[in-house]
Design a protein around this motif. Structure first.
Motif, mmCIF file in Angstrom:
data_model
loop_
_atom_site.group_PDB
_atom_site.id
_atom_site.type_symbol
_atom_site.label_atom_id
_atom_site.label_comp_id
_atom_site.label_asym_id
_atom_site.label_seq_id
_atom_site.Cartn_x
_atom_site.Cartn_y
_atom_site.Cartn_z
ATOM 1 N N GLU A 65 0.858 -1.181 0.000
ATOM 2 C CA GLU A 65 0.000 0.000 0.000
ATOM 3 C C GLU A 65 0.897 1.235 0.000
ATOM 4 O OE1 GLU A 65 -3.158 -0.194 -0.305
ATOM 5 O OE2 GLU A 65 -3.384 -2.355 0.034
ATOM 6 N N GLN A 82 -4.260 7.717 -0.604
ATOM 7 C CA GLN A 82 -3.640 6.543 -1.195
ATOM 8 C C GLN A 82 -3.298 6.820 -2.663
ATOM 9 O OE1 GLN A 82 -5.857 2.980 -0.545
ATOM 10 N NE2 GLN A 82 -4.248 1.626 -1.289
ATOM 11 N N ASN A 271 -7.748 -3.616 3.263
ATOM 12 C CA ASN A 271 -6.733 -2.586 3.433
ATOM 13 C C ASN A 271 -6.787 -2.150 4.893
ATOM 14 O OD1 ASN A 271 -5.377 -0.081 3.640
ATOM 15 N ND2 ASN A 271 -5.607 0.254 1.445
#
Length: 608
Positions: A65, A82, A271
């Motif tokens: 990530e 993100q 996530n």
């Protein structure tokens, strides 16, 4: 290890294009003065330490990530956006995020600050500022505006608008220096800017302006001040070890930031970073009251509620433990939210909660009984809601979870787990007695604790908690309540008392008692406003007949006068002592169909 160097301009150009942040990184935490100090150091030619990068191979980009650097920062926000790695060369910054983000904000972004004395939810309280430099400020001379406490000598500051120029100041937005990738263009601009100076400016001032502008240009475009090492090994364990060692200093790395990276890499289909950030945001801003929990509280709760080793350390987040936490995550979230909703109902929020760890036994209990919210009117819900309220108030006011709370957390979890084998009720009595026996932590109110409670003052953070002990269960979270001075403070002022002919010694005695707990009560905001500065003897005539008893107020009218405040407080403290004497005698061990009937007798009739 072989280090390379680069200019600030070249590195800034790659931020959010090739340079990104791993989930392992904590959020940006620097304040404007720290950014100013960084630019001041650079202009002085001081080193700013090295940077550590990690170059990801294309086939590994999807395994991690990654997040963008924040460019326009708002104080109090800790959430990076993100990033999508498609079609990019990805280099992750392992050490140097705070410095690189500061360079980005100073050169290409902004810093939004909150004005003092304004509410957080007031839009006008927030001001977007950018970094400016006063080119006429000579860093080699003393100036009364120099911030000697942080060693700043260049004329750098954040401002919402470009400050005014004149014979003493020539303000230049620092980020404009990025416009001049061509040195000839910069030289032409420099001459044009100097030509705009007033005729009264001296030759020395002109030279200072040129020197400062040239120094800024060289610092950003010419001098290779960014020294960095690029790790190319793709082993996550190796990189994690490098990261821990590189960040073992300065602003300490939060355990939760490190653990979130580990969880994100090992939770399947979730996530974890986004999930936990979103959940913390929900707990803090989307429930009945504003709260102040952090990621560490949620991560510690995962260990406690999953019956794992509860000590909050990296070694307890093994692959097996993470799999256990992921499987129980929906139930963990439900139990934590139910816990926070419940304590918000008690009026406890970010302003009054003195220890988040005190909520863990409650969350564990709710988790074990299925995450119920206890917000109904059944005997089970009402009885256990009051048990929890009393236990939590006693734990917070007596600092049961102060100091090293790991052992207290472990002991309380074991007590709750054992008690639930025999009953589904919240084990108020077992917790109180067990923590006293195992940890020497007193939840109830003995003579010493009661005296400490009565010493609580109006301005202390625990004042609301201390006052709420005096009342039976009440839905404090449903409306705004104020802490009210029963005998108004304005009537106990020195001037007013002097007007009544009170002696100086007596005045000092009255002033010493005016903010004590014995002169305080909880009132709905509207009622407190209506009461205002009215003499209590006049105001009480407008209340119902049970008001004095509900608020534990002495019924003798001669005590309601400002000059009699010490005697009033002493008399009320006696009533409070009697009230607290029964604090630990919980009668909810009776059968469920009898609990509510006996509760009011045992707890007293003090509900507002």
């Amino acid at each position: 290890m072989s280090y390379r160097s680069a200019t600030i301009a070249s590195v800034i150009d790659q931020i959010n294009r090739s340079y990104f942040l791993p989930a392992i990184q904590r959020p940006f935490v620097w304040e404007p003065d720290q950014i100013v100090a960084l630019f001041d150091s650079l202009l002085k030619g001081y080193p700013i330490s090295s940077f550590l990068f990690w170059e990801l191979r294309p086939e590994n980009r999807r395994n991690w990530e990654i997040y963008r650097f924040v460019e326009n920062f708002r104080y109090g926000e800790f959430h990076n956006e993100q990033a999508e790695p498609d079609g990019r060369d990805v280099v992750l910054v392992l050490d140097g995020q705070q410095r690189l983000t500061s360079l980005l904000i100073g050169l290409r972004g902004s810093y939004t600050v909150k004005l003092k004395h304004k509410r957080w939810d007031n839009p006008s309280a927030w001001v977007k500022q950018r970094l400016y430099i006063d080119l006429l400020k000579d860093p080699g001379t003393d100036d009364e505006e120099d911030r000697e406490d942080i060693g700043i000598t260049y004329g750098l500051k954040f401002a919402a608008e470009q400050p005014g120029n004149g014979t003493q100041h020539l303000w230049f937005k620092v980020g404009r220096i990025l416009d001049f990738d061509d040195e000839d263009a910069f030289d032409r601009f420099k001459d044009e800017l100097i030509d705009t100076l007033p005729g009264t400016v001296t030759r020395d001032q002109e030279r200072t302006a040129r020197r400062n502008l040239e120094r800024l240009y060289r610092t950003v475009w010419k001098d290779e001040v960014i020294a960095y090492y690029t790790e190319k090994n793709q082993s996550y364990d190796r990189v994690l070890d490098i990261f821990i060692r590189a960040n073992d200093g300065g602003t300490k790395l939060s355990k939760s930031d490190l653990l979130l990276s580990m969880i994100t890499s090992k939770w399947d289909g979730i996530n974890a970073r986004e999930e936990i950030y979103a959940f913390v945001e929900r707990l803090n801003n989307e429930l009945d009251r504003k709260n102040g929990f952090d990621k560490d509280f949620v991560m510690r709760s995962c260990l406690v509620l999953s019956d794992l080793d509860h000590r909050y350390k990296v070694g307890n987040f093994t692959s097996d433990n993470l799999a256990t936490i992921q499987a129980k995550w929906p139930e963990i979230k439900a139990a934590l939210e139910s816990t926070v909703r419940l304590v918000n109902r008690f009026g406890i929020d970010r302003d009054t909660l003195t220890s988040a760890n005190a909520l863990l036994p409650i969350a564990y209990y709710l988790f074990k009984i299925g995450g119920g919210r206890l917000d109904g009117s059944t005997p089970f819900e009402a009885g256990n809601r009051e048990r929890i309220r009393r236990w939590l108030l006693g734990a917070l006011l007596n600092n049961v979870f102060g100091g090293n709370s790991d052992q207290t957390i472990g002991a309380s979890r074991a007590i709750v787990r054992e008690a639930l084998l025999a009953s589904r009720d919240f084990p108020f009595q077992s917790l109180s007695e067990g923590l006293l026996r195992k940890r020497g932590r007193v939840v109830g109110f003995d003579e010493n604790n009661t005296s400490a409670l009565l010493d609580t003052r109006y301005s202390q953070k625990t004042c609301f908690l201390a006052l709420s002990v005096l009342y039976d269960e009440h839905n404090w979270g449903s409306a705004i309540y104020h802490i009210d001075h029963i005998i108004p403070r304005s009537l106990c002022s020195r001037r007013h008392l002097q007007g009544l002919g009170v002696t100086e010694n007596r005045i000092r005695e009255v002033l010493d008692h005016v903010d004590r707990l014995g002169n305080l009560q909880l009132l709905p905001a509207r009622e407190n406003s209506e009461k205002s500065n009215l003499a209590f003897g006049d105001w009480i005539r407008t209340r119902d007949g049970g008001f004095l008893e509900r608020h534990l107020i002495p019924p003798e009218p001669h005590l309601w006068k400002p000059e009699a405040l010490p005697e009033f407080v002493a008399a009320r403290e006696e009533l409070i002592r009697k009230r607290l004497a029964g604090f630990g005698r919980v009668s909810l061990d009776l059968p469920a169909d009898k609990r509510i009937g006996c509760a009011s007798e045992d707890f007293g009739r003090a509900a507002i």
